[in-house]
Design a protein around this motif. Sequence first.
Motif, PDB file in Angstrom:
ATOM      1  N   LYS A 114       0.810  -1.211   0.000  1.00 51.23           N
ATOM      2  CA  LYS A 114       0.000   0.000   0.000  1.00 51.23           C
ATOM      3  C   LYS A 114       0.849   1.271   0.000  1.00 51.23           C
ATOM      4  N   THR A 115       2.018   1.247   0.652  1.00 51.25           N
ATOM      5  CA  THR A 115       2.872   2.436   0.629  1.00 51.25           C
ATOM      6  C   THR A 115       3.392   2.689  -0.775  1.00 51.25           C
ATOM      7  N   GLU A 116       3.861   1.618  -1.440  1.00 51.29           N
ATOM      8  CA  GLU A 116       4.350   1.758  -2.812  1.00 51.29           C
ATOM      9  C   GLU A 116       3.244   2.269  -3.732  1.00 51.29           C
ATOM     10  N   LEU A 117       2.037   1.782  -3.554  1.00 48.17           N
ATOM     11  CA  LEU A 117       0.928   2.217  -4.394  1.00 48.17           C
ATOM     12  C   LEU A 117       0.563   3.671  -4.123  1.00 48.17           C
ATOM     13  N   ALA A 118       0.539   4.051  -2.857  1.00 50.60           N
ATOM     14  CA  ALA A 118       0.208   5.432  -2.504  1.00 50.60           C
ATOM     15  C   ALA A 118       1.232   6.399  -3.089  1.00 50.60           C
ATOM     16  N   ILE A 119       2.508   6.000  -3.046  1.00 53.54           N
ATOM     17  CA  ILE A 119       3.556   6.843  -3.613  1.00 53.54           C
ATOM     18  C   ILE A 119       3.429   6.891  -5.133  1.00 53.54           C
ATOM     19  N   SER A 120       3.313   5.731  -5.760  1.00 57.94           N
ATOM     20  CA  SER A 120       3.274   5.670  -7.221  1.00 57.94           C
ATOM     21  C   SER A 120       2.090   6.430  -7.790  1.00 57.94           C
ATOM     22  N   LYS A 121       0.981   6.434  -7.059  1.00 57.89           N
ATOM     23  CA  LYS A 121      -0.226   7.092  -7.548  1.00 57.89           C
ATOM     24  C   LYS A 121      -0.026   8.598  -7.715  1.00 57.89           C
ATOM     25  N   LYS A 122       0.905   9.167  -6.959  1.00 55.37           N
ATOM     26  CA  LYS A 122       1.038  10.621  -6.962  1.00 55.37           C
ATOM     27  C   LYS A 122       2.308  11.124  -7.634  1.00 55.37           C
ATOM     28  N   LEU A 123       3.111  10.223  -8.189  1.00 53.64           N
ATOM     29  CA  LEU A 123       4.349  10.644  -8.833  1.00 53.64           C
ATOM     30  C   LEU A 123       4.067  11.183 -10.235  1.00 53.64           C
ATOM     31  N   GLN A 124       4.640  12.324 -10.549  1.00 52.98           N
ATOM     32  CA  GLN A 124       4.476  12.933 -11.859  1.00 52.98           C
ATOM     33  C   GLN A 124       5.814  13.542 -12.292  1.00 52.98           C
ATOM     34  N   HIS A 125       6.704  12.709 -12.793  1.00 54.49           N
ATOM     35  CA  HIS A 125       8.022  13.214 -13.191  1.00 54.49           C
ATOM     36  C   HIS A 125       8.557  12.367 -14.332  1.00 54.49           C
ATOM     37  N   PRO A 126       9.201  12.991 -15.326  1.00 47.65           N
ATOM     38  CA  PRO A 126       9.686  12.245 -16.495  1.00 47.65           C
ATOM     39  C   PRO A 126      10.814  11.278 -16.197  1.00 47.65           C
ATOM     40  N   HIS A 127      11.455  11.392 -15.030  1.00 45.17           N
ATOM     41  CA  HIS A 127      12.554  10.487 -14.702  1.00 45.17           C
ATOM     42  C   HIS A 127      12.179   9.507 -13.585  1.00 45.17           C
ATOM     43  N   LEU A 128      10.881   9.261 -13.453  1.00 44.26           N
ATOM     44  CA  LEU A 128      10.380   8.252 -12.529  1.00 44.26           C
ATOM     45  C   LEU A 128       9.475   7.303 -13.300  1.00 44.26           C
ATOM     46  N   VAL A 129       9.673   5.992 -13.096  1.00 41.71           N
ATOM     47  CA  VAL A 129       8.835   4.992 -13.746  1.00 41.71           C
ATOM     48  C   VAL A 129       7.412   5.100 -13.202  1.00 41.71           C
ATOM     49  N   LYS A 130       6.448   5.078 -14.113  1.00 40.72           N
ATOM     50  CA  LYS A 130       5.047   5.257 -13.737  1.00 40.72           C
ATOM     51  C   LYS A 130       4.337   3.906 -13.633  1.00 40.72           C
ATOM     52  N   LEU A 131       3.486   3.789 -12.624  1.00 42.13           N
ATOM     53  CA  LEU A 131       2.668   2.598 -12.425  1.00 42.13           C
ATOM     54  C   LEU A 131       1.307   2.815 -13.085  1.00 42.13           C
ATOM     55  N   HIS A 132       0.864   1.830 -13.902  1.00 44.27           N
ATOM     56  CA  HIS A 132      -0.391   1.953 -14.634  1.00 44.27           C
ATOM     57  C   HIS A 132      -1.513   1.099 -14.044  1.00 44.27           C
ATOM     58  N   GLU A 133      -1.184  -0.102 -13.607  1.00 40.21           N
ATOM     59  CA  GLU A 133      -2.226  -1.001 -13.114  1.00 40.21           C
ATOM     60  C   GLU A 133      -1.611  -1.993 -12.146  1.00 40.21           C
ATOM     61  N   VAL A 134      -2.416  -2.430 -11.193  1.00 40.32           N
ATOM     62  CA  VAL A 134      -1.983  -3.472 -10.259  1.00 40.32           C
ATOM     63  C   VAL A 134      -3.066  -4.542 -10.233  1.00 40.32           C
ATOM     64  N   LEU A 135      -2.637  -5.786 -10.350  1.00 45.61           N
ATOM     65  CA  LEU A 135      -3.565  -6.912 -10.447  1.00 45.61           C
ATOM     66  C   LEU A 135      -3.308  -7.901  -9.319  1.00 45.61           C
ATOM     67  N   ASN A 136      -4.374  -8.449  -8.796  1.00 45.80           N
ATOM     68  CA  ASN A 136      -4.282  -9.430  -7.721  1.00 45.80           C
ATOM     69  C   ASN A 136      -4.710 -10.799  -8.240  1.00 45.80           C
ATOM     70  N   ASP A 137      -3.820 -11.795  -8.132  1.00 43.80           N
ATOM     71  CA  ASP A 137      -4.154 -13.183  -8.446  1.00 43.80           C
ATOM     72  C   ASP A 137      -4.232 -13.930  -7.127  1.00 43.80           C
ATOM     73  N   SER A 138      -5.444 -14.042  -6.592  1.00 43.39           N
ATOM     74  CA  SER A 138      -5.615 -14.628  -5.263  1.00 43.39           C
ATOM     75  C   SER A 138      -5.311 -16.120  -5.259  1.00 43.39           C
TER      76      SER A 138
END
Length: 411
Positions: A114-138
């Motif tokens: 959840k910390t990684e997701l919270a951070i990734s959701k708000k990053l907006q910079h050309p030199h940071l890799v962007k997260l598009h989707e997260v999938l759960n395979d239960s």
Amino acid sequence: MYKVTNPDIKYTIAAQVGEDAQGMMVVGQYIVVKELGRGSFGTVYLVKHAVTGELFALKEYHKASLRRRLQSSQMKCARGGGPTRPARGGLFAARQRLQQQQSEEAADPFSLIKTELAISKKLQHPHLVKLHEVLNDSEQDVLYLVIDLCENGPVRILDAEHATSEPLPAETAHKYFTQALLALEYLHEHDIVHRDIKPDNLLLTKDNVLKITDFGESTLNNSGEKTYGSSGTPAFMAPELCQGLSEISGEAADIWSLGVCLYSFIYGALPFQGASVIDVLDSVSAGELRFPGPYDEQLNDLLVRMLERNPDSRITIDEIREHAWVTQNGTFELPSKHANCENAVAAITQEDLDSIIQPIFDIMPVILAVAKLRRFRQRIREKRERLQREAQQRNEQDSGGLVDQSQPQAE
């Protein structure tokens, strides 16, 4: 001036994982093209979106590994008397947090990151890799992260045995270093400490643009706050981390790690090495910093100041910006700090961490959907096994008495 869009991350609660008609592995809407590499938590794949054809990287996280990491971190924090240690003792508090985490995971399949997701959701910079989707395979107990594809891979791959690589030309090293510096400045400006800066996490796009990735070890700090606990790769860890100090400046530790990266860019080796992890930590804490050459006075001055063992005396990002090697004696100009950080993100709050999945207002439909999917898969397995048994019985009946079953049969 950077203008970057950052649409909301898509969350797939019950991702279907299987094969297409061509036998290719499919995760949700993504067709796995090939394996790109392996890490401590899983495999990274090249994937293609089944509808748009767009290419991405798919990062696999085994939840069991994430749970062990979380438990280890909580126990370390408890033994070190972290900031949340209650009067009844750190280990008791750690057990309480583990029980709480288990409850959170039952309600939110993404709670382990959840910390990684919270951070990734708000990053907006050309030199940071962007997260598009997260999938759960239960069913397989796996999380998948769909991120930007950086076709050219890590900026440097160090030889596993000798921790060496081919040195980069000075111009190239300068380009990659300044791009990483801008990304790190942006993170620190928004109270994010990366905590695992190393060449493996500095990726290059097909146009050789550097992007920092992997926020699994990152922490959120208010400006001036200290970071608790150690993390990262030993050869890139700051000495204060190697010495087990319970409170450190996360920003200063990131600067040390970036200094080690710059050294490896220029000299094709690590500044502090050893035959074992203990030897490496000892070298980081007390080893001599050597410059094998060619000698560049300005560059080496910057490295000495970034690899200053006293974090209070270590050079800051503002000072690095003005350093003669970075400015190339006034001939190179970085974007201003204001321009670099103007895509301001709202402060990441506890509410962000507690409510990662915004579209889900009632978790029960999700739990029921996952249970339904499991039952459906179980029925498919049972049907397949029943058909196999029936086919085997028919074969035995057709060959009854003609073949001595005690003798091995030729294939």
